[in-house]
Design an enzyme around this catalytic site. Structure first.
Site, PDB file in Angstrom:
ATOM      1  N   ASP A  15      21.171 -34.620   2.573  1.00  0.00           N
ATOM      2  CA  ASP A  15      22.576 -34.219   2.646  1.00  0.00           C
ATOM      3  C   ASP A  15      22.593 -32.749   3.054  1.00  0.00           C
ATOM      4  O   ASP A  15      21.548 -32.180   3.414  1.00  0.00           O
ATOM      5  CB  ASP A  15      23.304 -34.516   1.316  1.00  0.00           C
ATOM      6  CG  ASP A  15      22.898 -33.580   0.183  1.00  0.00           C
ATOM      7  OD1 ASP A  15      21.985 -32.760   0.365  1.00  0.00           O
ATOM      8  OD2 ASP A  15      23.514 -33.689  -0.909  1.00  0.00           O
ATOM      9  N   HIS A  16      23.767 -32.124   2.979  1.00  0.00           N
ATOM     10  CA  HIS A  16      23.889 -30.722   3.398  1.00  0.00           C
ATOM     11  C   HIS A  16      23.028 -29.792   2.536  1.00  0.00           C
ATOM     12  O   HIS A  16      22.501 -28.800   3.024  1.00  0.00           O
ATOM     13  CB  HIS A  16      25.363 -30.288   3.328  1.00  0.00           C
ATOM     14  CG  HIS A  16      26.006 -30.593   2.006  1.00  0.00           C
ATOM     15  ND1 HIS A  16      26.295 -31.901   1.620  1.00  0.00           N
ATOM     16  CD2 HIS A  16      26.379 -29.816   0.972  1.00  0.00           C
ATOM     17  CE1 HIS A  16      26.832 -31.887   0.409  1.00  0.00           C
ATOM     18  NE2 HIS A  16      26.890 -30.634  -0.009  1.00  0.00           N
ATOM     19  N   CYS A  72      18.069 -33.526  -1.154  1.00  0.00           N
ATOM     20  CA  CYS A  72      19.430 -33.084  -1.451  1.00  0.00           C
ATOM     21  C   CYS A  72      19.309 -31.734  -2.158  1.00  0.00           C
ATOM     22  O   CYS A  72      18.260 -31.089  -2.070  1.00  0.00           O
ATOM     23  CB  CYS A  72      20.202 -34.126  -2.267  1.00  0.00           C
ATOM     24  SG  CYS A  72      19.526 -34.522  -3.890  1.00  0.00           S
ATOM     25  N   GLY A  73      20.328 -31.302  -2.850  1.00  0.00           N
ATOM     26  CA  GLY A  73      20.259 -29.991  -3.491  1.00  0.00           C
ATOM     27  C   GLY A  73      19.171 -29.941  -4.561  1.00  0.00           C
ATOM     28  O   GLY A  73      18.380 -29.004  -4.626  1.00  0.00           O
ATOM     29  N   THR A  74      19.136 -30.988  -5.395  1.00  0.00           N
ATOM     30  CA  THR A  74      18.162 -31.038  -6.494  1.00  0.00           C
ATOM     31  C   THR A  74      17.060 -32.075  -6.297  1.00  0.00           C
ATOM     32  O   THR A  74      16.051 -32.026  -6.988  1.00  0.00           O
ATOM     33  CB  THR A  74      18.885 -31.421  -7.799  1.00  0.00           C
ATOM     34  OG1 THR A  74      19.501 -32.703  -7.582  1.00  0.00           O
ATOM     35  CG2 THR A  74      19.932 -30.390  -8.190  1.00  0.00           C
ATOM     36  N   GLY A  75      17.292 -33.045  -5.430  1.00  0.00           N
ATOM     37  CA  GLY A  75      16.389 -34.198  -5.291  1.00  0.00           C
ATOM     38  C   GLY A  75      16.759 -35.308  -6.261  1.00  0.00           C
ATOM     39  O   GLY A  75      16.292 -36.440  -6.136  1.00  0.00           O
ATOM     40  N   GLY A  77      20.001 -36.595  -7.207  1.00  0.00           N
ATOM     41  CA  GLY A  77      20.997 -37.572  -6.732  1.00  0.00           C
ATOM     42  C   GLY A  77      20.359 -38.564  -5.783  1.00  0.00           C
ATOM     43  O   GLY A  77      20.589 -39.784  -5.886  1.00  0.00           O
ATOM     44  N   HIS A 105      -0.602 -43.205  -8.912  1.00  0.00           N
ATOM     45  CA  HIS A 105      -0.336 -44.064 -10.078  1.00  0.00           C
ATOM     46  C   HIS A 105       0.905 -44.948  -9.948  1.00  0.00           C
ATOM     47  O   HIS A 105       0.933 -46.029 -10.520  1.00  0.00           O
ATOM     48  CB  HIS A 105      -0.168 -43.191 -11.335  1.00  0.00           C
ATOM     49  CG  HIS A 105      -1.457 -42.589 -11.809  1.00  0.00           C
ATOM     50  ND1 HIS A 105      -1.570 -41.895 -12.988  1.00  0.00           N
ATOM     51  CD2 HIS A 105      -2.707 -42.592 -11.245  1.00  0.00           C
ATOM     52  CE1 HIS A 105      -2.830 -41.486 -13.144  1.00  0.00           C
ATOM     53  NE2 HIS A 105      -3.530 -41.882 -12.096  1.00  0.00           N
ATOM     54  N   ASN A 106       1.925 -44.475  -9.242  1.00  0.00           N
ATOM     55  CA  ASN A 106       3.194 -45.238  -9.172  1.00  0.00           C
ATOM     56  C   ASN A 106       3.372 -45.950  -7.836  1.00  0.00           C
ATOM     57  O   ASN A 106       4.335 -46.678  -7.659  1.00  0.00           O
ATOM     58  CB  ASN A 106       4.415 -44.326  -9.373  1.00  0.00           C
ATOM     59  CG  ASN A 106       4.286 -43.385 -10.554  1.00  0.00           C
ATOM     60  OD1 ASN A 106       4.449 -42.178 -10.419  1.00  0.00           O
ATOM     61  ND2 ASN A 106       3.985 -43.917 -11.709  1.00  0.00           N
ATOM     62  N   ARG A 116      17.491 -26.856  -2.960  1.00  0.00           N
ATOM     63  CA  ARG A 116      17.930 -25.661  -3.690  1.00  0.00           C
ATOM     64  C   ARG A 116      16.991 -25.348  -4.855  1.00  0.00           C
ATOM     65  O   ARG A 116      17.278 -24.456  -5.658  1.00  0.00           O
ATOM     66  CB  ARG A 116      19.359 -25.863  -4.202  1.00  0.00           C
ATOM     67  CG  ARG A 116      20.376 -25.994  -3.083  1.00  0.00           C
ATOM     68  CD  ARG A 116      21.731 -26.441  -3.599  1.00  0.00           C
ATOM     69  NE  ARG A 116      22.677 -26.588  -2.497  1.00  0.00           N
ATOM     70  CZ  ARG A 116      23.744 -27.379  -2.545  1.00  0.00           C
ATOM     71  NH1 ARG A 116      24.006 -28.096  -3.627  1.00  0.00           N
ATOM     72  NH2 ARG A 116      24.558 -27.457  -1.499  1.00  0.00           N
ATOM     73  N   ARG A 139      -5.739 -50.473 -12.893  1.00  0.00           N
ATOM     74  CA  ARG A 139      -4.886 -50.614 -14.088  1.00  0.00           C
ATOM     75  C   ARG A 139      -3.422 -50.328 -13.780  1.00  0.00           C
ATOM     76  O   ARG A 139      -2.533 -50.759 -14.518  1.00  0.00           O
ATOM     77  CB  ARG A 139      -5.373 -49.689 -15.204  1.00  0.00           C
ATOM     78  CG  ARG A 139      -5.173 -48.211 -14.928  1.00  0.00           C
ATOM     79  CD  ARG A 139      -5.908 -47.334 -15.935  1.00  0.00           C
ATOM     80  NE  ARG A 139      -5.603 -45.923 -15.801  1.00  0.00           N
ATOM     81  CZ  ARG A 139      -6.134 -45.112 -14.889  1.00  0.00           C
ATOM     82  NH1 ARG A 139      -6.977 -45.608 -13.979  1.00  0.00           N
ATOM     83  NH2 ARG A 139      -5.819 -43.835 -14.851  1.00  0.00           N
ATOM     84  N   HIS A 140      -3.165 -49.622 -12.679  1.00  0.00           N
ATOM     85  CA  HIS A 140      -1.775 -49.279 -12.346  1.00  0.00           C
ATOM     86  C   HIS A 140      -1.002 -50.461 -11.752  1.00  0.00           C
ATOM     87  O   HIS A 140       0.220 -50.478 -11.799  1.00  0.00           O
ATOM     88  CB  HIS A 140      -1.732 -48.075 -11.402  1.00  0.00           C
ATOM     89  CG  HIS A 140      -2.404 -46.878 -11.991  1.00  0.00           C
ATOM     90  ND1 HIS A 140      -1.897 -46.216 -13.086  1.00  0.00           N
ATOM     91  CD2 HIS A 140      -3.572 -46.269 -11.680  1.00  0.00           C
ATOM     92  CE1 HIS A 140      -2.711 -45.232 -13.415  1.00  0.00           C
ATOM     93  NE2 HIS A 140      -3.744 -45.244 -12.586  1.00  0.00           N
ATOM     94  N   ARG A 143       1.232 -52.074 -14.270  1.00  0.00           N
ATOM     95  CA  ARG A 143       2.383 -51.244 -14.651  1.00  0.00           C
ATOM     96  C   ARG A 143       3.414 -51.187 -13.525  1.00  0.00           C
ATOM     97  O   ARG A 143       4.622 -51.291 -13.769  1.00  0.00           O
ATOM     98  CB  ARG A 143       1.897 -49.834 -15.007  1.00  0.00           C
ATOM     99  CG  ARG A 143       0.965 -49.850 -16.197  1.00  0.00           C
ATOM    100  CD  ARG A 143       0.094 -48.619 -16.269  1.00  0.00           C
ATOM    101  NE  ARG A 143      -0.871 -48.748 -17.370  1.00  0.00           N
ATOM    102  CZ  ARG A 143      -1.934 -47.971 -17.506  1.00  0.00           C
ATOM    103  NH1 ARG A 143      -2.183 -47.019 -16.626  1.00  0.00           N
ATOM    104  NH2 ARG A 143      -2.757 -48.143 -18.520  1.00  0.00           N
TER     105      ARG A 143
HETATM  106  C1  RB5 Z   1      25.680 -31.568  -3.258  1.00  0.00           C
HETATM  107  O1  RB5 Z   1      26.426 -30.427  -3.540  1.00  0.00           O
HETATM  108  C2  RB5 Z   1      24.710 -31.842  -4.389  1.00  0.00           C
HETATM  109  O2  RB5 Z   1      25.379 -32.395  -5.468  1.00  0.00           O
HETATM  110  C3  RB5 Z   1      23.611 -32.751  -3.916  1.00  0.00           C
HETATM  111  O3  RB5 Z   1      22.925 -32.138  -2.879  1.00  0.00           O
HETATM  112  C4  RB5 Z   1      22.526 -33.132  -4.914  1.00  0.00           C
HETATM  113  O4  RB5 Z   1      21.991 -32.015  -5.516  1.00  0.00           O
HETATM  114  C5  RB5 Z   1      22.837 -34.193  -5.860  1.00  0.00           C
HETATM  115  O5  RB5 Z   1      22.019 -34.586  -6.683  1.00  0.00           O
END
Ligand code: RB5
Length: 153
Positions: A15-16, A72-75, A77, A105-106, A116, A139-140, A143
């Site tokens: 995303d942005h 995304c911003g945090t990974g 979402g 493992h996964n 971000r 073993r994985h 699981r």
């Molecule tokens: C968008 O502002 C933000 O919510 C998205 O990039 C992400 O971090 C969601 O998890």
């Protein structure tokens, strides 16, 4: 198994909040000769991450791509959305150890990164580990199978 071999396609999307990092990752992968399919976004205008997560995971489900990267911003979402899709094992990681071990493992098939949260230096090292590390099996298997069975409850 989601082991990535020469000639396999990697699907990527953001995303942005992840656009800039996605562009750096694409450049890095192309320099290494990796075939990359970019599912957007294509500029820094606001876009909803689930839409992009669906496109990238769709390419994995159809067999067009072996692995995916979502930014995304945090990974977070992206990972929540991607893990709703059958057959997807998405891991939101912020450091190299996890990026390596989620393959070992996964047998994760999608790496989710936070544009971000981490800088391009760490991100590119994580991407290299993710695509070059083979699933350990053994073993994985039990699981990972148990995790996938949850999809059928
Ligand atoms: C968008 O502002 C933000 O919510 C998205 O990039 C992400 O971090 C969601 O998890």
């Amino acid at each position: 198994m989601a082991d990535f071999n020469k000639g396999d396609v990697l699907a990527i999307g953001s995303d942005h909040g992840g656009f800039e990092l996605k562009q750096s990752i694409i450049e890095h992968l192309k320099e290494q000769g990796v075939e990359v399919r970019d599912f957007g976004c294509y500029d820094s205008n606001s876009v909803d991450y689930p839409e992009i997560a669906l496109k990238v995971t769709g390419a994995i489900k159809s067999g067009e791509a072996k692995l995916g990267i979502l930014v995304c911003g945090t990974g977070i979402g992206m990972s929540i959305a991607a893990n709703k899709v059958k057959g997807i094992r998405a891991a939101a990681c912020s450091e190299t150890f996890s990026a390596k071990y989620t393959r070992l493992h996964n047998d994760s098939n999608v790496l989710c990164l936070g544009g971000r949260v981490i800088g391009p230096g760490v991100a590119l090292e994580m991407v290299d580990l993710f695509i070059n590390t083979k699933y350990e099996g053994g073993r994985h298997d039990r699981r990972v199978s148990a995790v996938m069975d949850i999809e059928n409850l």
